[in-house]
Enzyme design. Structure first.
Site, PDB file in Angstrom:
ATOM      1  NE  ARG A 160      -3.905  -2.129   0.390  1.00 55.82           N
ATOM      2  CZ  ARG A 160      -3.769  -3.371  -0.090  1.00 55.82           C
ATOM      3  NH1 ARG A 160      -2.689  -3.694  -0.821  1.00 55.82           N
ATOM      4  NH2 ARG A 160      -4.688  -4.286   0.123  1.00 55.82           N
ATOM      5  CB  SER A 163      -8.636  -1.426   4.552  1.00 54.87           C
ATOM      6  OG  SER A 163      -9.042  -2.690   4.111  1.00 54.87           O
ATOM      7  CD  GLU A 218      -5.596   0.750   2.508  1.00 55.61           C
ATOM      8  OE1 GLU A 218      -5.354  -0.241   3.221  1.00 55.61           O
ATOM      9  OE2 GLU A 218      -6.362   0.722   1.540  1.00 55.61           O
TER      10      GLU A 218
HETATM   11  C1  LIG Z   1     -15.391  -0.791  -0.481  1.00 52.94           C
HETATM   12  C2  LIG Z   1     -13.935  -0.512  -0.773  1.00 52.94           C
HETATM   13  C3  LIG Z   1     -13.046  -1.554  -0.943  1.00 52.94           C
HETATM   14  C4  LIG Z   1     -11.685  -1.329  -1.211  1.00 52.94           C
HETATM   15  N1  LIG Z   1     -10.863  -2.389  -1.399  1.00 52.94           N
HETATM   16  C5  LIG Z   1      -9.560  -2.200  -1.680  1.00 52.94           C
HETATM   17  C6  LIG Z   1      -8.678  -3.305  -1.900  1.00 52.94           C
HETATM   18  O1  LIG Z   1      -9.080  -4.466  -1.866  1.00 52.94           O
HETATM   19  N2  LIG Z   1      -7.379  -3.046  -2.179  1.00 52.94           N
HETATM   20  C7  LIG Z   1      -6.894  -1.772  -2.250  1.00 52.94           C
HETATM   21  O2  LIG Z   1      -5.685  -1.611  -2.517  1.00 52.94           O
HETATM   22  N3  LIG Z   1      -7.691  -0.703  -2.042  1.00 52.94           N
HETATM   23  C8  LIG Z   1      -9.001  -0.878  -1.769  1.00 52.94           C
HETATM   24  N4  LIG Z   1      -9.835   0.195  -1.550  1.00 52.94           N
HETATM   25  C9  LIG Z   1      -9.256   1.550  -1.590  1.00 52.94           C
HETATM   26  C10 LIG Z   1      -9.409   2.242  -2.967  1.00 52.94           C
HETATM   27  O3  LIG Z   1     -10.270   1.529  -3.793  1.00 52.94           O
HETATM   28  C11 LIG Z   1      -8.060   2.393  -3.669  1.00 52.94           C
HETATM   29  O4  LIG Z   1      -7.155   3.083  -2.857  1.00 52.94           O
HETATM   30  C12 LIG Z   1      -8.198   3.150  -5.008  1.00 52.94           C
HETATM   31  O5  LIG Z   1      -6.989   3.079  -5.726  1.00 52.94           O
HETATM   32  C13 LIG Z   1      -8.574   4.610  -4.802  1.00 52.94           C
HETATM   33  O6  LIG Z   1      -8.874   5.151  -6.063  1.00 52.94           O
HETATM   34  P1  LIG Z   1      -9.730   6.465  -6.215  1.00 52.94           P
HETATM   35  O7  LIG Z   1      -9.674   6.860  -7.650  1.00 52.94           O
HETATM   36  O8  LIG Z   1     -11.058   6.301  -5.631  1.00 52.94           O
HETATM   37  O9  LIG Z   1      -8.850   7.465  -5.328  1.00 52.94           O
HETATM   38  P2  LIG Z   1      -9.299   8.843  -4.658  1.00 52.94           P
HETATM   39  O10 LIG Z   1      -9.959   8.540  -3.359  1.00 52.94           O
HETATM   40  O11 LIG Z   1     -10.039   9.690  -5.634  1.00 52.94           O
HETATM   41  O12 LIG Z   1      -7.870   9.489  -4.362  1.00 52.94           O
HETATM   42  C14 LIG Z   1      -6.974   8.895  -3.462  1.00 52.94           C
HETATM   43  C15 LIG Z   1      -5.724   9.782  -3.358  1.00 52.94           C
HETATM   44  O13 LIG Z   1      -5.067   9.859  -4.624  1.00 52.94           O
HETATM   45  C16 LIG Z   1      -5.021  11.224  -5.105  1.00 52.94           C
HETATM   46  N5  LIG Z   1      -5.259  11.142  -6.563  1.00 52.94           N
HETATM   47  C17 LIG Z   1      -6.411  10.847  -7.212  1.00 52.94           C
HETATM   48  N6  LIG Z   1      -6.204  10.757  -8.531  1.00 52.94           N
HETATM   49  C18 LIG Z   1      -4.871  11.005  -8.733  1.00 52.94           C
HETATM   50  C19 LIG Z   1      -4.015  11.023  -9.877  1.00 52.94           C
HETATM   51  N7  LIG Z   1      -4.499  10.785 -11.096  1.00 52.94           N
HETATM   52  N8  LIG Z   1      -2.714  11.301  -9.691  1.00 52.94           N
HETATM   53  C20 LIG Z   1      -2.196  11.538  -8.457  1.00 52.94           C
HETATM   54  N9  LIG Z   1      -2.953  11.539  -7.339  1.00 52.94           N
HETATM   55  C21 LIG Z   1      -4.268  11.252  -7.476  1.00 52.94           C
HETATM   56  C22 LIG Z   1      -6.101  11.936  -4.341  1.00 52.94           C
HETATM   57  O14 LIG Z   1      -5.848  13.324  -4.262  1.00 52.94           O
HETATM   58  C23 LIG Z   1      -6.044  11.241  -2.996  1.00 52.94           C
HETATM   59  O15 LIG Z   1      -4.975  11.709  -2.210  1.00 52.94           O
HETATM   60  C24 LIG Z   1     -11.200   0.000  -1.291  1.00 52.94           C
HETATM   61  C25 LIG Z   1     -12.100   1.069  -1.134  1.00 52.94           C
HETATM   62  C26 LIG Z   1     -13.456   0.823  -0.874  1.00 52.94           C
HETATM   63  C27 LIG Z   1     -14.394   1.967  -0.720  1.00 52.94           C
END
Ligand SMILES: Cc1cc2nc3c(=O)[nH]c(=O)nc-3n(C[C@H](O)[C@H](O)[C@H](O)COP(=O)(O)OP(=O)(O)OC[C@H]3O[C@@H](n4cnc5c(N)ncnc54)[C@H](O)[C@@H]3O)c2cc1C
Length: 340
Positions: free
Chosen positions: A166, A240, A336
């Site tokens: 992570r 998480s 996380e």
């Molecule tokens: C129900 C659920 C289950 C999940 N299960 C998992 C799992 O099994 N494994 C896992 O690893 N994660 C899991 N996650 C966490 C999440 O899905 C991941 O971290 C995912 O990669 C986040 O993507 P996002 O686009 O929603 O990020 P966001 O929440 O939109 O952004 C996260 C961070 O990245 C930054 N950011 C966004 N886009 C960019 C970009 N293009 N360049 C640079 N920075 C950027 C944002 O400013 C913020 O700081 C889960 C989340 C939920 C809600």
């Protein structure tokens, strides 16, 4: 639906974060092309912008006064194909699970275990998303992005990204780099299927499947995830909330004396990873509700918004949990989720 590529003001971010927190952005722009993205990010007008992809890894604790950019750039391109592999370039605004489905439709393997992870492709490298024995780094070749400090375009190889559990260079240099696309290498035949991790094997066995297709693995993962994790569309959450702490062997041995049943995974010879969910459960938080916020009944790692919670209330609960775990086990659990 907001009008893309248009500067808007005082926009509620509730639809843009899976916790469903209702804070507002003073300035907001949904951007669907990299030319405009670069222009906006390199201009001096909006310092320290907040990028949002799927909003599934953020906790918004206050209104945002800087520009919020919702990235919506779309495109999947096969760059090259050999007998066994294909290199695929994907724009950052693609939804991660859509990429997984696209890969399966094209009989390309490597990311089927990462089915249904919420969020966008461009965010996947930030915490090196992982599930069921597979991490993004296993298929990752490179990513392209913008360096907001040097105001230039950059390319990162897998080594440059310094991927860990992570973790990546993008976490340690938070806010400096914006990822605009990633390139992954997927298998086109002789798929290296990973079905022994977690509940996948028993799920497939239950369905009477011995040699599963990529689609069957993906379906098994989807069904396990749906049974374990709350759907953010129904119950606001961010998956998480904490990372599993990694502690020294000495510290682990001392803990194990006191708690012989403590679950653990060896990381090399010197370190042990402990499930944060177990630590939280031992502190009595699993299933507890405090007004509008709580800890999920099936998974102590997941904090939930029962309706109209404020981000600060979720953060307060998270800090109370951290303190309880620290007091009971002398172990620090790191969020996380990105807190703003
Ligand atoms: C129900 C659920 C289950 C999940 N299960 C998992 C799992 O099994 N494994 C896992 O690893 N994660 C899991 N996650 C966490 C999440 O899905 C991941 O971290 C995912 O990669 C986040 O993507 P996002 O686009 O929603 O990020 P966001 O929440 O939109 O952004 C996260 C961070 O990245 C930054 N950011 C966004 N886009 C960019 C970009 N293009 N360049 C640079 N920075 C950027 C944002 O400013 C913020 O700081 C889960 C989340 C939920 C809600």
């Amino acid at each position: 639906m907001v009008k893309p590529n248009t500067l808007l003001h005082n926009i509620s971010l509730k639809p843009y974060n899976t916790f469903g927190i209702d804070v507002s952005a003073l300035h907001f722009m949904e951007i669907d092309n990299n030319t405009l993205l670069k222009e906006v990010l390199f201009s001096e007008q909006y310092p320290e912008p907040l990028l949002l992809g799927g909003g599934s890894n953020v906790l918004l604790t206050k209104d945002v006064s800087s520009l919020v950019i919702h990235l919506n750039t779309k495109g999947i391109e096969i760059l090259s194909k050999t007998q066994n592999h294909a290199q695929v370039k994907v724009l950052a605004g693609e939804v991660w699970h859509d990429l997984v489905c696209w890969a399966i439709e094209h009989d390309m393997g490597g990311i089927e275990n990462l089915s249904l992870i919420p969020g966008n492709v461009g965010t996947a490298p930030i915490q090196n998303i992982g599930a069921y024995g597979v991490e993004l780094k296993d298929v990752f070749i490179s990513c392209q992005g913008l360096d907001l400090q040097e105001k230039k375009e950059v390319t990162f190889t897998k080594e440059d990204c310094a991927f860990g559990y992570r973790d990546s260079i993008f976490k340690t240099n938070k806010g400096r780099y914006i990822i605009t696309s990633i390139t992954v290498e997927l298998t086109t035949q002789n798929h290296n299927k990973n079905i022994t991790y977690g509940a996948i094997e028993s799920q497939l066995k239950q369905e009477g499947i011995n040699t599963p297709s990529l689609k069957q693995i993906s379906d098994a993962v989807i069904s396990i995830r749906k049974s374990k994790l709350p759907d953010p569309k129904i119950l606001g959450n961010s998956g998480s909330f904490f990372k599993n702490p990694v502690i020294s062997k000495e510290k682990f041995n001392a803990l194990q004396k006191e708690y012989p049943e403590i679950p653990h995974y060896a990381l090399g010879e010197d370190q042990q990873k402990i499930p944060a969910g177990w630590l939280i459960e031992q502190c009595g938080y699993k299933g507890k509700r405090f007004a509008e916020v709580g800890v999920h009944k099936n998974q102590a790692l997941v904090l939930v918004n029962y309706g109209d919670a404020k981000g600060e209330q979720i953060w307060e609960l998270a800090q109370n949990i951290q303190k309880s775990v620290q007091d009971k086990f002398n172990v620090y659990i790191e969020p996380e989720v990105n807190i703003y």
